[in-house]
Motif scaffolding. Structure first.
Motif: not given
Length: 398
Positions: A196-204
């Motif tokens: 989860l530290g890899r994407p530019g943005k995280v959505y849930a």
């Protein structure tokens, strides 16, 4: 914008579960925003095909006709290309040989089961190569854990990721004894935080999961799943069918617990309240409950629309630790059917949504009684229409 959307299943396979259901609606919203899309699925038949897209849009702008409404028509949009490299096994619990192979690999690699069950098989390398080729010149959006894992192995830049669940929560709640002995929850916790530290943005998908990930130090934004309300089901009969519905694979642990609650303590409390309603169960494995005194139909269905036409109220009695959302609540809303669900699931989707809230079997039975008497009939149809994929932006930064 050119987007490569990476999901678990080919989204044209509506029978493969909730993640594909979510992906189809996200893709519809992204298409409505004008993005040029193509899809890579972690597993699926090799080759290329197209995902048909139905778009509902006004024929002319409202202001141009000078009225309060304008007619809507169905427009067949060109399909979205889908590519898969081969059949990566997603469900291996019934294959003893594969389970042994995965366990031995876990001892050597340190991977959690939820990673090793993909990476241990030849089809995985083909999927990695496919994504490397298709990601060139495109923004990559991953949807669900397998897609994120594939993008990491392909070493592609991830513009955005949509977390369907917090997988570590599921492992802590439902991992079998063998995986617990191998330290599955701790392994998965480390892997999930890293990925989860890899994407530019995280959505849930879940508001509660977004808060959980923020507590981990992962900046996550909740995203509402756009819906595709069904025009043929919007005007439901004034008197809803006198039935309670449950739909889902009976073997999935959260569903197994929910069915046990519905057919056990909820059923007994309804008897005590003298509320006489029949149950309609749908989904693989539910036929095992066909002899229950309240069940009038059970087993797989060819079309979910047939199920929703037969039920007046959907019951989702999933109590305890929760992650993700209940896709079936949203699916029911698209068909104009209200749901009874725990407060945590309602909070995850929309705390102000049109729900009947119940946090234990007794409250569930009492909520059903209020619905049956007409004391609380949630306005589910306008709520679903307000979240239409064709009029509500997906909200994804990509």
């Amino acid at each position: 914008m050119r987007v490569c959307f990476v999901g678990t299943y080919p989204p044209d396979r509506s029978d493969l579960g909730g993640s594909g259901w979510v992906d189809r609606r996200l893709l519809a919203a992204l298409r409505a925003e004008g993005h040029e899309l193509e899809i890579v699925s972690v597993t699926g038949p090799p080759g290329e095909r197209r995902l048909p897209m139905e778009r509902i849009a006004p024929t002319v702008p409202r202001a141009a006709v000078g009225s309060d409404s304008s007619p809507a028509v169905g427009i067949r949009a060109h399909g979205i290309p889908i590519r898969s490299a081969g059949r990566v096994p997603l469900e291996v619990r019934s294959d003893a040989g594969r389970l042994v192979r995965i366990a031995l690999g876990m001892l050597v690699s340190g991977e959690p089961y939820l990673s090793r069950k993909f990476t241990a098989f030849p089809g995985w390398a083909d999927a990695v190569s496919l994504l490397q080729a298709r990601a060139k010149g495109r923004r990559v959006i991953t949807s669900g854990w397998p897609g994120l894992l594939l993008a990491e192995h392909a070493r592609v830049e991830i513009a955005a990721h949509i977390a369907h669940n917090v997988e570590t929560v599921i492992a802590r709640e439902h991992s079998p004894r063998g995986l617990r002995l191998l330290g599955e929850a701790a392994r998965l916790d480390r892997a999930e935080r890293r990925l989860l530290g890899r994407p530019g943005k995280v959505y849930a998908l879940s508001r509660l999961d977004a808060e959980r990930l923020d507590a981990w130090g992962v900046s996550a934004q909740p995203i509402s799943v756009p819906l595709c309300p069904r025009a043929s089901d919007r005007l439901r009969a004034a008197t809803a069918p006198n039935t309670i519905g449950f739909i889902g694979k009976a073997a999935w642990p959260p569903n197994a617990r929910a069915l046990a609650a519905l057919l056990g303590p909820v059923h007994r409390r309804l008897d005590e309240l003298d509320v006489r309603l029949d149950y309609v169960l749908a989904g693989r494995g539910t036929e095992a409950f066909a002899d229950h005194p309240r069940v009038r139909a059970a087993g797989p269905v060819e079309a979910v629309s047939d199920f929703y036409r037969r039920v007046g109220l959907v019951v989702v009695p999933r109590f305890g630790a929760a992650t993700g959302i209940s896709v079936k609540v949203l699916e029911a809303a698209e068909h104009g059917v209200a749901s009874v669900l725990p407060a945590a699931l309602a909070e995850a989707i929309d705390p102000a949504g049109p729900w009947l809230i119940a946090d234990d079997p007794a409250e569930t039975a009492e909520a059903i009684q209020r619905w049956r008497r007409g004391e609380h009939v949630p306005p589910v149809v306008p709520w679903a229409e307000s979240r239409s994929a064709w009029t509500t932006p997906a909200g994804l930064w990509c």
